[in-house]
Design a protein around this motif. Structure first.
Motif, PDB file in Angstrom:
ATOM      1  N   PHE A  50     -16.190  15.234   7.261  1.00 23.81           N
ATOM      2  CA  PHE A  50     -16.579  14.066   6.469  1.00 23.81           C
ATOM      3  C   PHE A  50     -15.600  13.878   5.317  1.00 23.81           C
ATOM      4  N   THR A  51     -15.304  12.630   5.027  1.00 29.06           N
ATOM      5  CA  THR A  51     -14.545  12.333   3.826  1.00 29.06           C
ATOM      6  C   THR A  51     -15.527  11.704   2.842  1.00 29.06           C
ATOM      7  N   GLY A  52     -15.082  11.382   1.625  1.00 31.89           N
ATOM      8  CA  GLY A  52     -16.003  10.822   0.648  1.00 31.89           C
ATOM      9  C   GLY A  52     -16.685   9.550   1.146  1.00 31.89           C
ATOM     10  N   LEU A  53     -18.015   9.544   1.141  1.00 31.52           N
ATOM     11  CA  LEU A  53     -18.792   8.372   1.560  1.00 31.52           C
ATOM     12  C   LEU A  53     -19.831   8.101   0.487  1.00 31.52           C
TER      13      LEU A  53
ATOM     14  N   MET B 234     -15.979   4.054   1.287  1.00 25.89           N
ATOM     15  CA  MET B 234     -15.448   5.253   1.941  1.00 25.89           C
ATOM     16  C   MET B 234     -14.074   5.567   1.395  1.00 25.89           C
ATOM     17  N   GLU B 235     -13.846   6.825   1.206  1.00 23.28           N
ATOM     18  CA  GLU B 235     -12.522   7.266   0.768  1.00 23.28           C
ATOM     19  C   GLU B 235     -11.507   6.921   1.848  1.00 23.28           C
ATOM     20  N   ARG B 236     -10.377   6.449   1.419  1.00 23.68           N
ATOM     21  CA  ARG B 236      -9.341   6.093   2.387  1.00 23.68           C
ATOM     22  C   ARG B 236      -8.629   7.348   2.901  1.00 23.68           C
ATOM     23  N   ILE B 237      -8.527   7.465   4.223  1.00 20.31           N
ATOM     24  CA  ILE B 237      -7.850   8.608   4.825  1.00 20.31           C
ATOM     25  C   ILE B 237      -6.362   8.267   4.932  1.00 20.31           C
ATOM     26  N   LEU B 238      -5.501   9.239   4.626  1.00 13.68           N
ATOM     27  CA  LEU B 238      -4.049   8.999   4.645  1.00 13.68           C
ATOM     28  C   LEU B 238      -3.410   9.802   5.772  1.00 13.68           C
ATOM     29  N   PRO B 239      -3.246   9.198   6.923  1.00 11.98           N
ATOM     30  CA  PRO B 239      -2.731   9.953   8.071  1.00 11.98           C
ATOM     31  C   PRO B 239      -1.218  10.152   7.995  1.00 11.98           C
ATOM     32  N   PRO B 240      -0.711  11.164   8.697  1.00 14.77           N
ATOM     33  CA  PRO B 240       0.738  11.368   8.743  1.00 14.77           C
ATOM     34  C   PRO B 240       1.397  10.293   9.599  1.00 14.77           C
TER      35      PRO B 240
ATOM     36  N   MET C  25       0.832  -1.208   0.000  1.00 16.62           N
ATOM     37  CA  MET C  25       0.000   0.000   0.000  1.00 16.62           C
ATOM     38  C   MET C  25       0.863   1.252   0.000  1.00 16.62           C
ATOM     39  N   LYS C  26       0.419   2.267  -0.715  1.00 13.86           N
ATOM     40  CA  LYS C  26       1.181   3.509  -0.747  1.00 13.86           C
ATOM     41  C   LYS C  26       0.778   4.365   0.441  1.00 13.86           C
ATOM     42  N   MET C  27       1.757   4.806   1.194  1.00 15.19           N
ATOM     43  CA  MET C  27       1.468   5.640   2.352  1.00 15.19           C
ATOM     44  C   MET C  27       2.113   6.992   2.141  1.00 15.19           C
ATOM     45  N   SER C  28       1.487   8.002   2.649  1.00 17.27           N
ATOM     46  CA  SER C  28       2.115   9.306   2.561  1.00 17.27           C
ATOM     47  C   SER C  28       3.332   9.309   3.470  1.00 17.27           C
ATOM     48  N   GLN C  29       4.326  10.055   3.095  1.00 16.62           N
ATOM     49  CA  GLN C  29       5.583   9.996   3.819  1.00 16.62           C
ATOM     50  C   GLN C  29       5.736  11.078   4.873  1.00 16.62           C
ATOM     51  N   ALA C  30       4.854  12.064   4.833  1.00 13.33           N
ATOM     52  CA  ALA C  30       5.015  13.177   5.770  1.00 13.33           C
ATOM     53  C   ALA C  30       4.928  12.669   7.208  1.00 13.33           C
ATOM     54  N   ARG C  31       5.624  13.347   8.066  1.00 12.07           N
ATOM     55  CA  ARG C  31       5.808  12.849   9.417  1.00 12.07           C
ATOM     56  C   ARG C  31       5.591  13.980  10.415  1.00 12.07           C
ATOM     57  N   LEU C  32       4.972  13.664  11.537  1.00 12.14           N
ATOM     58  CA  LEU C  32       4.889  14.630  12.632  1.00 12.14           C
ATOM     59  C   LEU C  32       6.075  14.371  13.564  1.00 12.14           C
ATOM     60  N   ALA C  33       6.628  15.440  14.115  1.00 10.43           N
ATOM     61  CA  ALA C  33       7.794  15.285  14.992  1.00 10.43           C
ATOM     62  C   ALA C  33       7.397  14.606  16.300  1.00 10.43           C
ATOM     63  N   SER C  34       8.215  13.684  16.780  1.00 11.16           N
ATOM     64  CA  SER C  34       7.959  13.047  18.084  1.00 11.16           C
ATOM     65  C   SER C  34       8.199  14.062  19.195  1.00 11.16           C
ATOM     66  N   CYS C  35       7.664  13.765  20.361  1.00 10.96           N
ATOM     67  CA  CYS C  35       7.780  14.735  21.450  1.00 10.96           C
ATOM     68  C   CYS C  35       9.210  14.841  21.971  1.00 10.96           C
TER      69      CYS C  35
ATOM     70  N   MET D 241      -6.136  11.877  10.976  1.00 13.60           N
ATOM     71  CA  MET D 241      -5.730  13.106  10.303  1.00 13.60           C
ATOM     72  C   MET D 241      -5.528  12.802   8.820  1.00 13.60           C
ATOM     73  N   GLN D 242      -5.916  13.752   7.989  1.00 11.19           N
ATOM     74  CA  GLN D 242      -5.726  13.606   6.544  1.00 11.19           C
ATOM     75  C   GLN D 242      -4.465  14.383   6.169  1.00 11.19           C
ATOM     76  N   GLU D 243      -3.375  13.658   6.009  1.00 11.94           N
ATOM     77  CA  GLU D 243      -2.094  14.322   5.775  1.00 11.94           C
ATOM     78  C   GLU D 243      -2.102  15.210   4.535  1.00 11.94           C
ATOM     79  N   PRO D 244      -2.644  14.746   3.396  1.00 11.83           N
ATOM     80  CA  PRO D 244      -2.630  15.610   2.211  1.00 11.83           C
ATOM     81  C   PRO D 244      -3.467  16.876   2.382  1.00 11.83           C
ATOM     82  N   ASP D 245      -4.291  16.936   3.399  1.00 15.00           N
ATOM     83  CA  ASP D 245      -5.120  18.119   3.636  1.00 15.00           C
ATOM     84  C   ASP D 245      -4.693  18.784   4.953  1.00 15.00           C
ATOM     85  N   ASN D 246      -3.393  19.076   5.074  1.00 15.14           N
ATOM     86  CA  ASN D 246      -2.882  19.789   6.255  1.00 15.14           C
ATOM     87  C   ASN D 246      -3.168  19.093   7.580  1.00 15.14           C
TER      88      ASN D 246
END
Ligand code: ADP
Ligand code: MG
Length: 483
Positions: free
Chosen positions: A340-343, A403-409, A1-11, A135-140
């Protein structure tokens, strides 16, 4: 599966020093065991011990604005779902095609029809809800709703202990200064407050509370903490735990339609079971469910709340004009629409055909969901395609939504599991936030509506689902980021 690569910084910076990691994990495991961050062992079940529940060592980052948004939306969503549940026509229209092919939902629906015909003797419903987000990574990294749980929404109790555990871990690592970014979590007291408020509304001295439980409760901490909390705050209230089969054998309706157990009327029935077909192995369990629904007990959830929590209803709410019908067209309607995401419906009409075409063209973009709760029922990627090809001309497809697949960071972190390696590898993880809500009301009037707390559940980035009880996800707590 293709995953978005963006990452949130760890604490704190990772990877951690191995020696520090091993040391703090040993402490964290003991903290977990001694504060009920635990579960029963599925392989070697015994009532004499619990083992650690899988947990994430460091609290996972979550944008503060999105967390706050989810918290603020909860009362709006509680009210929306309450209205949906009391709109008989809407539920009937929305569910009718799925009912033809989904025996389980149809059985629940039949009970609802039966009790309405006989006359509703308890107009008050109690909802202990949980709205889930990725969270939807491609949408901020904006939050998108995964689903809205109206029945047996779990982990409010254990999750209430998690911030204290994360605080302990951060202090041990010399990062006590970060604790200010961790929100308090009072889900347990909030949920129990809902139960006792409903109990008081029932208003019969000496009445009891009934928890409907599975044959074997692996997630025992998450249930018992509710009992302990209520026993502490309301020592006069007796709580029973019974399976549906035991309710069949041990309970009765008296001439006032009170549900009688151990000689006492039941004020509140709290279902922690009864949300999936396997929990009704025979007609006895269905008879028990019908008996409870016929009674004056306040049900958590009422059967219409349970029906309102189906995936089909979630999909119908996303259709044009539907939110407006329930909420009017004001600002909060827009805020709900935004999560809401695509349903898409898979009914046999133009829209359904378009949805099938769309999913076949790019199956990776979608999740296929049946009318089920409890995890492990959805289809992803290649399985979406295969299932749609198989069901395309069968009525069965109406039991599903697309349902549209959500791509989390991604977040880097350490997952500690019972029997797992020490130290665990640093992994790519994704987090799912759940916000708890309490609502009490009748069709005409909402008597209580609150947001009461949250849970964060984190899974390996390449796992489709992250059920904690299923052993895939891990308990976590949010570390709020000011981005
Ligand atoms: P269940 O009622 O079985 O919990 P959910 O709708 O919550 O069903 O789906 C189970 C899990 O599947 C979620 O917790 C989430 O990890 C994953 N999931 C569900 N819907 C989506 C989606 N649209 N995009 C990405 N992951 C999803
Ligand atoms: Mg879920």
């Amino acid at each position: 599966m293709k995953m978005s690569q963006a990452r949130l910084a760890s604490c704190i910076p990772v990877p951690m020093d191995q020696k520090a990691l091993v040391g703090v994990i040993e402490k964290a495991k003991d903290w977990a065991l001694m504060h009920g961050v635990g579960m029963r062992d599925k392989k070697h079940f015994t009532k004499d011990s619990i083992q650690i529940a899988p947990f994430v060592l460091l609290p996972s980052p979550f944008p503060r604005t999105e967390f706050t948004k989810a918290v603020e939306l909860q009362q709006v969503l509680n009210e929306l779902m309450h209205k949906v549940a009391h709109d008989e026509e809407f539920l009937e229209t929305t569910l009718q095609n799925a009912l033809q092919v989904d025996e389980f939902t149809a059985s629940l629906y039949d009970i609802w029809v039966t009790v309405r015909k006989e006359g509703i003797v308890q107009s008050v419903s109690l909802g202990l809800f949980r709205s889930d987000y990725l969270m939807q990574e491609p949408d901020n990294n904006k939050i998108k709703q995964v689903e809205f749980n109206t029945v047996a929404a779990s982990f409010g109790a254990i999750s209430s202990n998690l911030p204290a555990m994360s605080r302990y871990v951060l202090r041990q690592l010399g990062h006590g200064d970060l604790i200010k970014n961790m929100p308090e979590n009072k889900a347990l007291s909030g949920l129990c407050g809902g139960i006792t408020e409903a109990y008081d509304l029932f208003g019969v001295p000496g009445a009891v509370i009934l928890f409907v439980v599975e044959e074997v409760s692996y997630n025992i901490c998450d249930q018992r903490f509710h009992e302990f909390q209520i026993s502490e705050t309301r020592p006069e209230i007796v709580i029973y735990r019974r399976t549906l089969n035991e309710i069949y054998e041990e309970s009765a309706l008296n001439d006032k339609k009170q549900l009688i157990l151990e000689g006492k009327p039941v004020a509140v029935v709290y279902y922690r079971s009864g949300y999936e077909p396997a929990q009704y192995p025979s007609s006895r369990e269905w008879d028990a469910r019908l008996r409870v629904e016929r009674s004056t007990a306040i049900k958590c959830p009422s059967i219409q709340y349970q029906l309102a929590g189906t995936k089909k209803v979630q999909q119908a709410l996303a259709a044009p004009g539907v939110l407006e019908k329930f909420m009017g067209g004001g600002a909060s309607t827009g805020r709900v629409r935004d999560i809401f995401t695509g349903l898409y419906s898979l009914d046999f009409d133009d829209g359904g055909e378009r949805a099938v075409e769309m999913a076949l063209a790019d199956a990776e973009r979608f999740v296929l969901k049946p009318q089920r709760e409890g995890g492990g029922n959805n289809l992803y990627g290649a399985d979406v395609r295969e299932a749609l090809l198989r069901m395309r001309h069968s009525r069965e497809r109406a039991a599903y939504i697309l349902m549209e697949r959500i791509l989390p960071p991604l977040v880097s972190g350490y997952v500690v599991r019972p029997g797992g390696p020490v130290p665990p590898p640093l992994c790519d993880l994704v987090s799912e936030l759940g916000i708890f809500g309490v609502i009490i009301g009748t069709k005409e009037k909402i008597l209580c509506n609150r947001q009461v707390g949250h849970m964060l559940r984190t899974k390996l980035a390449d796992a489709n689902e992250g059920g904690v009880a299923a052993g895939l996800g891990a308990l976590d707590s949010p570390y709020l980021l000011d981005l």
